[in-house]
Design an enzyme around this catalytic site. Structure first.
Site, PDB file in Angstrom:
ATOM      1  N   SER A  59       0.783  -1.287   0.078  1.00 36.63           N
ATOM      2  CA  SER A  59       0.016   0.002  -0.119  1.00 36.63           C
ATOM      3  C   SER A  59       0.976   1.071  -0.071  1.00 36.63           C
ATOM      4  CB  SER A  59      -1.134   0.019   1.178  1.00 36.63           C
ATOM      5  OG  SER A  59      -1.421  -1.249   1.439  1.00 36.63           O
TER       6      SER A  59
HETATM    7  N1  SAH Z   1      -0.766  -4.749   3.948  1.00 37.82           N
HETATM    8  C1  SAH Z   1       0.037  -5.231   2.899  1.00 37.82           C
HETATM    9  C2  SAH Z   1      -0.659  -5.080   1.618  1.00 37.82           C
HETATM   10  C3  SAH Z   1      -1.939  -5.815   1.337  1.00 37.82           C
HETATM   11  S1  SAH Z   1      -2.352  -6.382  -0.215  1.00 37.82           S
HETATM   12  C4  SAH Z   1       1.272  -4.429   3.050  1.00 37.82           C
HETATM   13  O1  SAH Z   1       1.593  -3.688   3.857  1.00 37.82           O
HETATM   14  O2  SAH Z   1       2.282  -4.942   2.071  1.00 37.82           O
HETATM   15  C5  SAH Z   1      -3.822  -7.138  -0.061  1.00 37.82           C
HETATM   16  C6  SAH Z   1      -3.358  -8.468   0.436  1.00 37.82           C
HETATM   17  O3  SAH Z   1      -4.501  -9.271   0.934  1.00 37.82           O
HETATM   18  C7  SAH Z   1      -2.776  -9.336  -0.673  1.00 37.82           C
HETATM   19  O4  SAH Z   1      -1.504  -9.819  -0.129  1.00 37.82           O
HETATM   20  C8  SAH Z   1      -3.687 -10.533  -0.746  1.00 37.82           C
HETATM   21  O5  SAH Z   1      -3.153 -11.846  -1.016  1.00 37.82           O
HETATM   22  C9  SAH Z   1      -4.505 -10.635   0.485  1.00 37.82           C
HETATM   23  N2  SAH Z   1      -5.872 -11.249   0.559  1.00 37.82           N
HETATM   24  C10 SAH Z   1      -6.917 -11.066  -0.262  1.00 37.82           C
HETATM   25  N3  SAH Z   1      -8.001 -11.917   0.088  1.00 37.82           N
HETATM   26  C11 SAH Z   1      -7.368 -12.452   1.300  1.00 37.82           C
HETATM   27  C12 SAH Z   1      -7.979 -13.471   2.341  1.00 37.82           C
HETATM   28  N4  SAH Z   1      -9.326 -13.937   2.042  1.00 37.82           N
HETATM   29  N5  SAH Z   1      -7.222 -13.787   3.250  1.00 37.82           N
HETATM   30  C13 SAH Z   1      -6.001 -13.369   3.509  1.00 37.82           C
HETATM   31  N6  SAH Z   1      -5.461 -12.616   2.726  1.00 37.82           N
HETATM   32  C14 SAH Z   1      -6.186 -12.091   1.753  1.00 37.82           C
END
Ligand code: SAH
Length: 211
Positions: A59
């Protein structure tokens, strides 16, 4: 991060409304460059989202700051993050909370993030490959829950894992359209909802990612 990078990085955070001193200090300490690899690493200190493995994104720093600030984390708190991604957000939270649990549906992202946590000696983070839409019942309830992927609604199991008085921050909306960052507070009798601002996140997807 050299002194000039750091100054610009912190300036951008303040300019976009990150005012909480503890949050700014944590973001000054955690080097975002450690969570971005390859060709994008030289842009790690710019205020923009960047691609990471598995088609996901780390992000934008100011969005990390605003979400963290809205979560009002205290040092005694147990925090759950859904969407480990690069691990950057979890690392920032780990300096503010007692314990951070972070889950991602991509095993590879969890393994990569764990490696960085180890390198930075961030020992109060537990990273787990799991479907976060079910929450993390083994460790519930949580003082704070942060979802870093967009849901159509705040997932029910996660709302249930929030303590009374607890706060959840979650981007809500259909993927690829406008999403709104929502702050949910659990009260004795139910839930209060506050809209914070528009954001854009990758979608929360049910189930583990295929290997
Ligand atoms: N917080 C992260 C950025 C998140 S991007 C950082 O600091 O870099 C969003 C993430 O959510 C992705 O890695 C994706 O794989 C995850 N995601 C999406 N659906 C999900 C689910 N049902 N359970 C766990 N993770 C999930």
């Amino acid at each position: 991060m050299d002194a000039e990078d750091k100054m610009r990085f912190l300036f951008a955070l303040r300019q976009r409304g990150v005012m909480d001193t503890r949050v700014l200090e944590a973001m000054e300490k955690i080097d975002r460059g450690a969570f971005v690899t390859g060709v994008f690493s030289e842009r790690a200190y710019e205020d923009m989202p960047l691609p990471i493995s598995c088609g996901q994104t780390i992000s934008q720093p100011s969005v990390v700051g605003i979400m963290t600030q809205a979560l009002e984390v205290e040092t005694r708190h147990k925090v759950l993050e859904i969407g480990t991604g690069s691990g950057y957000q979890a690392a920032v939270l780990s300096l503010l909370a007692r314990r951070v649990y972070t889950v991602d549906r991509h095993k590879r992202l969890v393994a990569q993030a764990q490696k960085v946590f180890d390198e930075l000696s961030l020992t109060n983070i537990t990273a787990l490959a799991a479907d976060g839409t079910r929450g993390f019942p083994e460790q519930a309830p949580f003082d704070r829950i942060l979802i870093t992927a967009a849901a159509e609604d705040p997932p029910g199991p996660l709302l249930e894992e929030l303590k009374v008085g607890g706060i959840m921050v979650v981007p809500v909306g259909q993927s690829d359209t406008v999403q709104v960052l929502i702050k949910v507070t659990r009260t004795e009798s139910g839930f209060d909802y506050d809209e914070l601002r528009q954001v854009r996140f990758v979608p929360l997807v049910e189930g583990m990612a295929p290997e």
